[in-house]
Scaffold this active site. Structure first.
Site, mmCIF file in Angstrom:
data_model
loop_
_atom_site.group_PDB
_atom_site.id
_atom_site.type_symbol
_atom_site.label_atom_id
_atom_site.label_comp_id
_atom_site.label_asym_id
_atom_site.label_seq_id
_atom_site.Cartn_x
_atom_site.Cartn_y
_atom_site.Cartn_z
ATOM 1 C CB CYS A 5 -91.906 65.388 5.617
ATOM 2 S SG CYS A 5 -90.277 65.927 5.986
ATOM 3 C CB THR A 43 -78.941 58.666 10.330
ATOM 4 O OG1 THR A 43 -79.265 58.274 8.988
ATOM 5 C CG2 THR A 43 -79.989 59.863 10.594
ATOM 6 C CD GLU A 88 -81.955 66.734 7.538
ATOM 7 O OE1 GLU A 88 -82.971 67.210 8.140
ATOM 8 O OE2 GLU A 88 -81.897 65.874 6.938
ATOM 9 C CB CYS A 126 -54.996 60.342 23.491
ATOM 10 S SG CYS A 126 -55.249 62.245 23.873
ATOM 11 C CE1 TYR A 174 -80.889 64.846 2.816
ATOM 12 C CE2 TYR A 174 -82.703 65.907 4.043
ATOM 13 C CZ TYR A 174 -81.496 65.116 3.993
ATOM 14 O OH TYR A 174 -81.085 64.354 4.977
ATOM 15 C CB ILE A 175 -82.807 61.519 -0.963
ATOM 16 C CG1 ILE A 175 -83.580 60.444 -1.343
ATOM 17 C CG2 ILE A 175 -82.670 61.511 0.628
ATOM 18 C CD1 ILE A 175 -83.514 60.042 -2.855
ATOM 19 C CG ASN A 176 -85.078 62.895 3.405
ATOM 20 O OD1 ASN A 176 -84.577 61.841 2.818
ATOM 21 N ND2 ASN A 176 -84.758 63.054 4.803
ATOM 22 C CB CYS A 231 -92.798 63.925 13.844
ATOM 23 S SG CYS A 231 -93.840 64.567 12.374
#
Length: 633
Positions: A273, A447, A424, A45, A301-303, A559
């Site tokens: 990936c 992001t 995603e 608020c 998608y760029i990835n 990862c």
């Protein structure tokens, strides 16, 4: 509620309704000072709002609310009038749609900040009611998610934290200096993805202060930054990320005329990936074969790999996208090409979320839709939905971590917090963030969008100069924490020197297992010996105590592919440059020598969808060359 709605409905002019609000504001008894405390504050608020809720001996909900703004106090008085003395289920079952009849500050009746006031105060009352009911029924409350509290004085952990990676936030000055010296000596630039291992992020963040050609960002900006580094005189670019990122950097540098600048990966093995791999399959090509039978545009998608982009572009005219521009790309394409079909891939979660977002747009007014895209309306959005397709078999395993259990916990414990979600994430988390976004309490996007949203909300709190605690649920991988903390601290620290500045604290909540964060002390009770990363003080880092892989215990930062981008690899590559003995041949991001099925260079064809996107970003329209490819395949 019905009587109150009829009362406001009878008032034709907005000024009359505001006067009635002020009347209610005067009529309600002010809250005791003991209730006007930070624990009772309502987030989101513009004015300060306090809410108190209790359940009396008859099981009725008793509510009180107050504000330092008279109009907001009037809103609160209306809600108290409606809810005080209700059954708990009546309180929790009320929606903002039920309040439309009041016709004050809701869609069609006033400014967005007033919409947020109605909704955010209601959500706060409902959260407190649910908690009280759970206590009366003897239910075990949810354990809070792990979090970081960022203040002008430091960063402090809340919850149970793993310890194995504690050392990573204590950058070794010798290693920092070693890295800086070799980068300076050999004119090496470093581009790294947000989701690096915490050891690497700690060293790079510290080294940035001494060598400006180090940049941590999302995958698209990595290539752009590499070009800037080359223009500034860097002779080599080292890429910390998966292979498609180094491919993009190599290709974009070549397109910009910097073919002599060397590009190096961090391993002599493949750095893969799962999401990029999903598009490099016969199944994905079959999906595009279907697309090729109609007037179609492939939005990828760029990835993804450069090779995938090239093969796809020869089948179906293709443009790349990022999570921050995908919606605008799709809307603009539909606006420019009548009867177009769009085929998005490979991320199935993002595809489903884009479709859900567009379906929600059909419930908006034409005026609201025009704000998003001026050439669209309810009718156009409805007509394009059947022509929007997305690939069904491409997922990043990491994003499964935002599943049903996590979403339920957010609904119960964090419904009044700011919610952030990457495009995603699975549908439940996406819908939750979309609902928060509609009331000014959330963001859905890339992001960078998430980082900017947090930055803007913190700056707004500082500008109000009122003590405040902002809580953000981070609906993306915890690897973002280093950049978020650095950004927030850069805003909070200047206020530290002024005794007249309000105290603003920021809590970053990680909606994952508590094992996703590592603390930098062996025992929280023994005192916080915060780690210093450059000018940033951190007490915890993302990452797991043990184990590898994409899971709820770490995401991309844990990862096994991302962990191939180690500090030792970066130092090894840097020390061996220039590679006169050809030791780094397997590390080099070579140019594609492959040919497409039509006999063209993979590098040339694969770069074209990226260049189409860059043209779109610059002009806000699809380039004529792409339009020709769509209409005359």
């Amino acid at each position: 509620l019905r009587h109150l709605a009829e009362e406001f409905r009878s008032l034709r002019e907005p000024v009359e309704r505001v006067k009635r609000l002020l009347h209610y504001a005067e009529a309600v008894a002010p809250m005791e000072e003991s209730g006007r405390v930070d624990a009772n504050r309502v987030m989101g608020c513009t004015a300060r709002v306090w809410v108190e809720v209790r359940i009396d001996e008859e099981g009725k909900v008793r509510v009180a609310a107050d504000s330092d703004s008279e109009i907001t106090r009037g809103f609160c008085a209306c809600l108290v009038c409606v809810l005080d003395g209700s059954e708990p289920h009546e309180v929790t079952g009320l929606t903002t749609e039920d309040l439309v009849g009041l016709n004050v500050g809701l869609p069609g009746g006033g400014g967005r900040s007033r919409v947020n006031t109605w909704h955010n105060v209601l959500v706060s009352m409902q959260k407190r009611t649910k908690q009280l009911v759970a206590q009366r029924e003897g239910k075990v409350p949810f354990e809070p998610f792990p979090s970081l509290v960022v203040t002008a004085d430091g960063v402090f952990p809340k919850g149970a934290y793993a310890e194995a990676q504690a050392k990573y936030l204590f950058p070794d000055d010798l290693k920092v200096n070693e890295l800086v010296n070799v980068l300076k000596e050999k004119k090496i630039g470093v581009v790294a993805h947000f989701y690096m291992d915490p050891e690497v992020q700690g060293i790079l963040t510290a080294a940035q202060k001494q060598w400006p050609h180090i940049y941590i960002s999302d995958s698209l900006v990595m290539a752009d930054t590499a070009v800037k580094m080359a223009k500034a005189g860097c002779q080599y670019i080292t890429v910390l990320g998966v292979d498609f990122m180094s491919e993009n950097v190599r290709a974009i540098l070549d397109q910009a005329g910097f073919s002599e600048v060397g590009v190096y990966r961090m391993s002599n093995e493949r750095i893969g990936c799962s999401l990029a791999d999903a598009a490099a399959t016969p199944t994905y090509m079959e999906y595009l074969e279907d697309a090729s039978r109609s007037t179609s545009l492939h939005v990828i998608y760029i990835n993804t790999k450069l090779e995938t982009k090239a093969y796809a572009h020869e089948l179906v005219p293709t443009i790349t996208c990022t999570s921050s521009n995908v919606v605008q790309t799709i809307l603009q394409a539909f606006a420019q090409v009548p009867d177009l079909s769009i085929w998005y891939g490979p991320d199935s979660y993002m595809g489903a979320n884009i479709k859900e977002l567009l379906q929600q747009m059909t419930k908006m007014t034409d005026e609201e839709i025009a704000v998003i895209h001026p050439e669209h309306s309810q009718d156009s959005i409805r007509s394009l939905l059947p022509r929007l397709h997305y690939y069904q078999d491409g997922t990043c395993i990491v994003h499964h971590l935002f599943g049903h259990e996590v979403v339920e916990k957010i609904k119960e414990m964090y419904c009044d917090a700011f919610l952030t979600a990457h495009l995603e994430v699975p549908g439940e988390m996406f819908s939750l963030a979309m609902e928060a976004k509609r009331r000014g309490m959330g963001v859905v996007g890339s992001t960078q969008n998430i980082l900017d949203f947090i930055k803007d909300r913190v700056q707004e709190a500082l500008d109000r100069n009122i003590n405040d605690h902002l809580q953000f649920v981070l609906g993306t991988e915890s690897g973002m924490v280093t950049s978020i903390v650095a950004t927030v601290r850069s805003l909070l620290e200047p206020a530290k020197s002024s005794s007249q500045r309000a105290k603003v604290t920021v809590e970053i909540v990680f909606p994952v297992s508590s094992d996703s964060i590592s603390k930098t002390t062996s025992s929280l009770s023994s005192g916080l010996n915060s780690a210093k990363v450059g000018d940033i003080i951190l007490s915890v880092v993302p990452g797991v105590a043990s184990g590898e892989g994409c899971s709820i215990h770490g995401g991309c930062a844990s990862c096994p592919y991302m962990k191939m981008n180690s500090l030792s690899s970066l130092l090894k590559v840097s020390h061996h440059l220039p590679d006169e003995e050809n030791i780094l041949s397997a590390y080099k991001a070579d140019r594609f020598k492959l040919q497409t099925p039509n006999g063209k260079s993979v590098a040339d064809v694969g770069c074209e969808p990226i260049l189409h996107m860059r043209n779109f970003q610059a002009t806000k329209k699809l380039p004529e060359k792409l339009i020709d490819q769509i209409l005359r395949p």
